[in-house]
Scaffold this motif. Structure first.
Motif, PDB file in Angstrom:
ATOM      1  N   LYS A  67      -5.563  11.939  -2.554  1.00  0.00           N
ATOM      2  CA  LYS A  67      -6.265  13.130  -2.090  1.00  0.00           C
ATOM      3  C   LYS A  67      -5.498  14.412  -2.383  1.00  0.00           C
ATOM      4  CE  LYS A  67      -8.624  10.945   1.857  1.00  0.00           C
ATOM      5  NZ  LYS A  67      -9.492  10.120   1.253  1.00  0.00           N
ATOM      6  N   THR A  68      -4.247  14.327  -2.756  1.00  0.00           N
ATOM      7  CA  THR A  68      -3.473  15.544  -3.037  1.00  0.00           C
ATOM      8  C   THR A  68      -3.788  16.089  -4.418  1.00  0.00           C
ATOM      9  OG1 THR A  68      -1.603  14.283  -3.957  1.00  0.00           O
ATOM     10  CG2 THR A  68      -1.583  14.754  -1.584  1.00  0.00           C
ATOM     11  N   LEU A  69      -4.508  15.301  -5.231  1.00  0.00           N
ATOM     12  CA  LEU A  69      -4.827  15.730  -6.594  1.00  0.00           C
ATOM     13  C   LEU A  69      -6.221  16.331  -6.630  1.00  0.00           C
ATOM     14  CD1 LEU A  69      -3.491  12.681  -8.653  1.00  0.00           C
ATOM     15  CD2 LEU A  69      -2.369  14.895  -8.326  1.00  0.00           C
ATOM     16  N   THR A  70      -6.358  17.435  -7.343  1.00  0.00           N
ATOM     17  CA  THR A  70      -7.674  18.047  -7.514  1.00  0.00           C
ATOM     18  C   THR A  70      -8.415  17.294  -8.613  1.00  0.00           C
ATOM     19  OG1 THR A  70      -6.891  19.585  -9.222  1.00  0.00           O
ATOM     20  CG2 THR A  70      -6.698  20.293  -6.905  1.00  0.00           C
ATOM     21  N   GLU A  71      -9.699  17.559  -8.722  1.00  0.00           N
ATOM     22  CA  GLU A  71     -10.494  16.920  -9.771  1.00  0.00           C
ATOM     23  C   GLU A  71      -9.983  17.286 -11.148  1.00  0.00           C
ATOM     24  OE1 GLU A  71     -12.864  14.642  -9.517  1.00  0.00           O
ATOM     25  OE2 GLU A  71     -12.383  14.626  -7.367  1.00  0.00           O
ATOM     26  N   LEU A  72      -9.570  18.551 -11.273  1.00  0.00           N
ATOM     27  CA  LEU A  72      -9.037  19.006 -12.561  1.00  0.00           C
ATOM     28  C   LEU A  72      -7.759  18.254 -12.904  1.00  0.00           C
ATOM     29  CD1 LEU A  72      -9.146  20.917 -14.986  1.00  0.00           C
ATOM     30  CD2 LEU A  72      -7.893  22.618 -13.603  1.00  0.00           C
TER      31      LEU A  72
ATOM     32  N   GLY B  64       0.886   9.426  -3.460  1.00  0.00           N
ATOM     33  CA  GLY B  64       1.286   8.081  -3.915  1.00  0.00           C
ATOM     34  C   GLY B  64       1.307   7.933  -5.428  1.00  0.00           C
ATOM     35  N   TYR B  65       0.404   8.680  -6.111  1.00  0.00           N
ATOM     36  CA  TYR B  65       0.335   8.543  -7.572  1.00  0.00           C
ATOM     37  C   TYR B  65       1.618   9.026  -8.223  1.00  0.00           C
ATOM     38  CZ  TYR B  65      -1.226   9.011 -12.384  1.00  0.00           C
ATOM     39  OH  TYR B  65      -1.338   8.916 -13.754  1.00  0.00           O
ATOM     40  N   GLN B  66       2.160  10.152  -7.711  1.00  0.00           N
ATOM     41  CA  GLN B  66       3.401  10.696  -8.268  1.00  0.00           C
ATOM     42  C   GLN B  66       4.544   9.712  -8.035  1.00  0.00           C
ATOM     43  OE1 GLN B  66       3.716  13.383 -10.098  1.00  0.00           O
ATOM     44  NE2 GLN B  66       5.954  13.076 -10.343  1.00  0.00           N
ATOM     45  N   LYS B  67       4.550   9.095  -6.839  1.00  0.00           N
ATOM     46  CA  LYS B  67       5.568   8.105  -6.521  1.00  0.00           C
ATOM     47  C   LYS B  67       5.443   6.888  -7.459  1.00  0.00           C
ATOM     48  CE  LYS B  67       8.515   5.674  -3.972  1.00  0.00           C
ATOM     49  NZ  LYS B  67       9.963   5.824  -4.148  1.00  0.00           N
ATOM     50  N   PHE B  68       4.183   6.474  -7.735  1.00  0.00           N
ATOM     51  CA  PHE B  68       3.952   5.332  -8.632  1.00  0.00           C
ATOM     52  C   PHE B  68       4.476   5.632 -10.035  1.00  0.00           C
ATOM     53  CE2 PHE B  68       1.120   3.401 -11.837  1.00  0.00           C
ATOM     54  CZ  PHE B  68       1.358   2.057 -11.599  1.00  0.00           C
TER      55      PHE B  68
ATOM     56  N   GLY C 222       0.799  -1.223   0.000  1.00  0.00           N
ATOM     57  CA  GLY C 222       0.000   0.000   0.000  1.00  0.00           C
ATOM     58  C   GLY C 222       0.828   1.267   0.000  1.00  0.00           C
ATOM     59  N   VAL C 223       2.074   1.199  -0.461  1.00  0.00           N
ATOM     60  CA  VAL C 223       2.955   2.375  -0.481  1.00  0.00           C
ATOM     61  C   VAL C 223       2.348   3.499  -1.296  1.00  0.00           C
ATOM     62  CG1 VAL C 223       5.207   3.210  -1.294  1.00  0.00           C
ATOM     63  CG2 VAL C 223       5.029   0.987  -0.127  1.00  0.00           C
ATOM     64  N   TYR C 224       1.590   3.146  -2.361  1.00  0.00           N
ATOM     65  CA  TYR C 224       1.059   4.179  -3.252  1.00  0.00           C
ATOM     66  C   TYR C 224      -0.361   4.595  -2.873  1.00  0.00           C
ATOM     67  CZ  TYR C 224       4.909   2.196  -5.973  1.00  0.00           C
ATOM     68  OH  TYR C 224       6.134   1.751  -6.362  1.00  0.00           O
ATOM     69  N   SER C 225      -0.846   4.049  -1.761  1.00  0.00           N
ATOM     70  CA  SER C 225      -2.222   4.385  -1.334  1.00  0.00           C
ATOM     71  C   SER C 225      -2.212   5.508  -0.309  1.00  0.00           C
ATOM     72  CB  SER C 225      -2.907   3.144  -0.743  1.00  0.00           C
ATOM     73  OG  SER C 225      -2.975   2.115  -1.687  1.00  0.00           O
TER      74      SER C 225
END
Length: 620
Positions: A474-479, A426-430, A419-422
Motif C-alpha cells: 500500500k505504500t506504492l502508488t499506481e504510478l 514489504g516490497y522494498q524489503k523483498f 508474511g514479512v513482505y506482506s
C-alpha cells in the motif's frame, strides 16, 4: 622385464607340430618396450647356448649339454634390459640344434630355421671348423626358405628380392677355427673371409656347380647385411669343454675370451631393433603375436605369409590403439577435472590437453591404418566421451548450485512463509533481501558452468511472488507500481538476453574446440605419416646400397646375368623410393580426414579448408 632363467617359447613335441608356450607369451605381453631379438641357429653340439649365455652375462642359463645328444628342444627365450639401449629389451632365442641324428627330420629343422629368421632382428649362424663346402651345405635351408616364407599372398616374380628387405642381419660365427685368415698370401679380415667363401664358382656350368652356387647366391640374396666372427678353441682340456658352464674364464683360452667379448659388444651395438613392415617397432607384445601367428602358419599350412601376419597384427594393434587412447583420455579427465570447472572454456582447455595426449598414444600404437578407419573410430569415441564429460560437468555444477542457493535462500523462504513482505514497505524489503542473496551467491567460488543458469532460474521462480508483493504494497502508488512492472519486465528481457549470449558463447567455444580437434588430428597424422615415409626412404636407400654392392661384386666376378638381375631390382627399388618421396600421399590423407570430419562435425563448413591449409605445409 628381467627373466631369471630361459623359458621355452616355441615347443617342438615329438608330433613335430610346433606350439607356443602360453607362459612365455604372457611374459612377452608385458614388455611394451621395443625389442632387439637375437636368434642363434646351427648344428647341435656346436656351442650355441654358451654364446647366448655370454650375451646375457651369465655363466649358465641356456642348457649347454655335455653329451652327443641335443639338449635344446624347440626355441627358448631369455629376456632382459638391453645393456646399451635405454628403454629397450634384448630377447635371446636359442634354437634346437640342426641335424640331430636322433630326430632325423630335415623338414622340422627347416621350420625351426625359418621361425628363427622370421622372429629375429639379428640371426646368428653357428658352425665349427671352417667355411667350406660342407659348412655351406649345412646351410642348404637358405635355398629352401621361399618354400616356407612368402612376403605376399599372391605370386610374386621378385619374391627373393622382397624377402631380403625383411630379413635380419646375418652373423656367421665360426668356432674352433685352426686356419690363418689369409688369401693369396695376404692377411684378410673375418668379413673378407666370409665374402670370399660366398663367391660363386667360375667353372663349367655343371649341375654340381649350379647347386654349389645356388646356396651361396641365396645367402647373399636373402641376407644382404652380413658379418663374420671366428673363434679359437676355448680350451684344450676335454673335461673343461664338457663343463663350460662351470669353468671360470681364467681357465679358458684368453684369445677365446676376448673374441667372445668382441662378439657380445658387436651384438649390443649393432644388432637392430626388430621391425615389421620396415617402420613399425616390435615390442614384446607384438613379438609374442608374431611367434603365435608364424608358428600357427608353419604348423598348419607350412607357409608363413608376412603380409597376412602384418595385416592381422596391425588390426589388433589399431584396435588396442583406440582402446588404450580412449581409456587414457577417460582416466586423465577424471583425474584432471573434478567436474566443477568455473567456465566451459576452462573445461575445454583441460579436455583438449587430455585429448591431444590421447591422440599421441593412438598414433604411437596404430600403424597401417589405411584410410584412417581406426582414427575415425578414435575421434568418434573421443567426441562421445567428451560429450559425456560435458554433461557430467554441467550436472555436477547444477546440483551444487541448486543446493547452494537453496541453503542461502532459507531465510528468504521463511520470511515469505511468515508474511514479512506482506506489510507496507514489504516490497522494498523483498528487493533488498533478494539483492543480498544474489550478491552472497555470486561471491561463492567454484560453482561451475551452471552458476548463471541456476541464478536466473531462481530469479524466475520468485518473479510472480515479487509482483504479488508489489501489487499488495500500500505504500506504492499506481504510478510506482507501473514503473516497477516495467523495470521487472526489462530485467527479465536482460536476463533472457544474458542467457542467450551465454549459450551463443558456449556454442562458439565448442565450435572452436572442434576446429582445434580437426587441426590437431590433421597436424599429428601428417607429421607421423611424413616421419614414416622418411623412415621408409632411409630403409630403401640402405637396401639399394646393399644391392649395388652385390651387383658390383657379381660384375667383378664375371656373373653378368646375376648383375643384370640386381640392376633390375635396384631400378624397381629406386622407383619405389621415388613414390615414397613424392607428396602424393598428402591429399589422400587429407581427403580421408575430411570424410571423417563431415560425419563428426557437419556444422563446420570450413573443415576442408582447415585440413587443406595444414596439408599444404607438407608440400613445401
Amino acid at each position: 622385464m628381467n627373466m631369471e632363467a630361459p623359458l621355452c617359447l616355441i615347443e617342438n613335441p615329438e608330433s613335430g607340430k610346433f606350439q607356443v608356450n602360453a607362459e612365455a607369451i604372457a611374459i612377452l605381453s608385458k614388455i611394451n618396450q621395443p625389442v632387439v631379438v637375437v636368434a642363434i641357429v646351427g648344428m647341435y653340439r656346436t656351442g650355441k647356448s654358451y654364446l647366448m649365455n655370454k650375451l646375457y652375462g651369465a655363466q649358465r642359463g641356456f642348457d649347454l649339454g655335455s653329451t652327443v645328444q641335443a639338449k635344446t628342444k624347440g626355441i627358448w627365450m631369455w629376456c632382459f634390459p638391453h645393456p646399451t639401449l635405454e628403454n629397450h629389451t634384448l630377447v635371446l632365442l636359442d634354437t634346437e640344434g640342426l641335424g640331430d641324428v636322433e630326430k632325423g627330420d630335415t623338414k622340422n629343422d627347416m621350420e625351426i630355421f625359418c621361425l628363427a629368421v622370421l622372429l629375429s632382428s639379428a640371426f646368428v649362424y653357428n658352425s665349427k671348423g671352417v667355411i667350406d663346402e660342407d659348412a655351406i651345405e649345412k646351410l642348404r635351408f637358405v635355398g629352401e626358405i621361399s618354400e616356407l616364407i612368402k612376403v605376399k599372398t599372391k605370386n610374386n616374380d621378385d619374391e627373393e628380392a622382397e624377402l631380403s628387405r625383411h630379413f635380419p642381419m646375418f652373423i656367421w660365427v665360426v668356432r674352433d677355427i685352426t686356419l690363418k685368415l689369409e688369401l693369396n698370401g695376404k692377411e684378410i679380415t673375418e668379413d673378407e673371409y666370409l665374402e670370399n667363401a660366398l663367391k660363386l664358382q667360375e667353372s663349367e656350368n655343371t649341375r654340381k656347380i649350379q647347386e654349389r652356387n645356388a646356396c651361396r647366391d641365396c645367402i647373399r640374396m636373402y641376407f644382404s647385411s652380413r658379418k663374420c666372427f671366428v673363434f679359437d678353441f676355448p680350451t684344450g682340456n676335454k673335461d673343461f669343454l664338457q663343463r663350460m658352464d662351470e669353468v671360470s674364464e681364467e681357465q679358458l683360452n684368453p684369445t677365446f675370451i676376448e673374441q667372445t667379448k668382441t662378439f657380445c659388444d658387436y651384438i649390443y651395438e649393432k644388432a637392430d631393433v626388430k621391425y615389421i613392415d620396415d617402420i613399425r617397432l616390435v615390442t614384446g607384445k607384438i613379438l609374442g603375436d608374431l611367434a603365435h601367428m608364424y608358428t600357427d602358419a608353419i604348423s598348419s599350412s607350412n607357409v608363413a605369409c608376412m603380409a597376412d601376419v602384418i595385416v592381422n597384427i596391425s588390426e589388433a594393434q589399431n584396435k588396442a590403439a583406440v582402446r588404450d587412447a580412449i581409456q587414457y583420455y577417460e582416466t586423465k579427465m577424471k583425474d584432471c577435472v573434478v567436474f566443477l570447472t568455473e567456465t566451459l572454456n576452462q573445461f575445454i582447455e583441460l579436455s583438449r590437453q587430455c585429448e591431444n595426449e590421447a591422440l599421441q598414444i593412438f598414433l604411437k600404437i596404430a600403424f597401417k591404418d589405411n584410410d584412417q578407419v581406426f582414427q575415425k573410430d578414435f575421434m568418434i569415441k573421443i567426441e562421445e566421451k567428451k560429450s559425456e564429460f560435458f554433461k557430467m560437468n554441467d550436472l555436477t555444477s547444477r546440483g551444487y548450485c541448486e543446493e547452494l542457493i537453496r541453503k542461502q535462500s532459507e531465510v528468504l523462504e521463511n520470511a515469505l512463509k511468515e508474511g514479512v513482505y506482506s506489510t507496507p514497505g514489504g516490497y522494498q524489503k523483498f528487493k533488498e533481501d533478494m539483492k543480498l542473496l544474489e550478491d552472497k551467491y555470486n561471491r561463492e567460488p567454484k560453482k561451475g558452468t551452471q552458476a548463471e543458469e541456476i541464478l536466473q532460474e531462481f530469479r524466475k521462480s520468485k518473479e510472480t511472488i515479487g509482483i504479488t508483493i508489489m501489487m499488495n504494497d500500500k505504500t506504492l502508488t499506481e504510478l510506482q507500481k507501473k514503473e516497477e512492472e516495467n523495470k521487472v519486465r526489462k530485467e527479465k528481457d536482460e536476463m533472457k538476453k544474458k542467457i542467450e549470449d551465454l549459450e551463443s558463447l558456449n556454442k562458439n567455444e565448442k565450435l572452436t574446440d572442434h576446429i582445434r580437434t580437426i587441426e590437431e588430428n590433421t597436424k599429428q597424422l601428417l607429421e607421423k605419416t611424413s616421419a614414416e615415409r622418411r623412415m621408409m626412404d632411409d630403409k630403401l636407400t640402405s637396401v639399394i646400397l646393399q644391392k649395388k654392392r652385390e651387383q658390383q661384386a657379381y660384375v667383378s666376378q664375371g656373373f653378368d646375368d646375376r648383375a643384370r638381375m640386381y640392376k633390375a631390382q635396384i631400378e624397381d627399388l629406386q622407383k619405389e623410393r621415388g613414390e615414397v618421396k613424392n607428396h602424393g600421399w598428402v591429399p589422400l590423407v587429407a581427403t580421408a580426414l575430411e570424410g571423417i570430419v563431415c560425419i563428426l562435425y557437419p556444422e563446420i563448413f570450413i573443415a576442408g579448408k582447415i585440413i587443406s591449409g595444414i596439408a599444404k605445409l607438407f608440400y613445401s
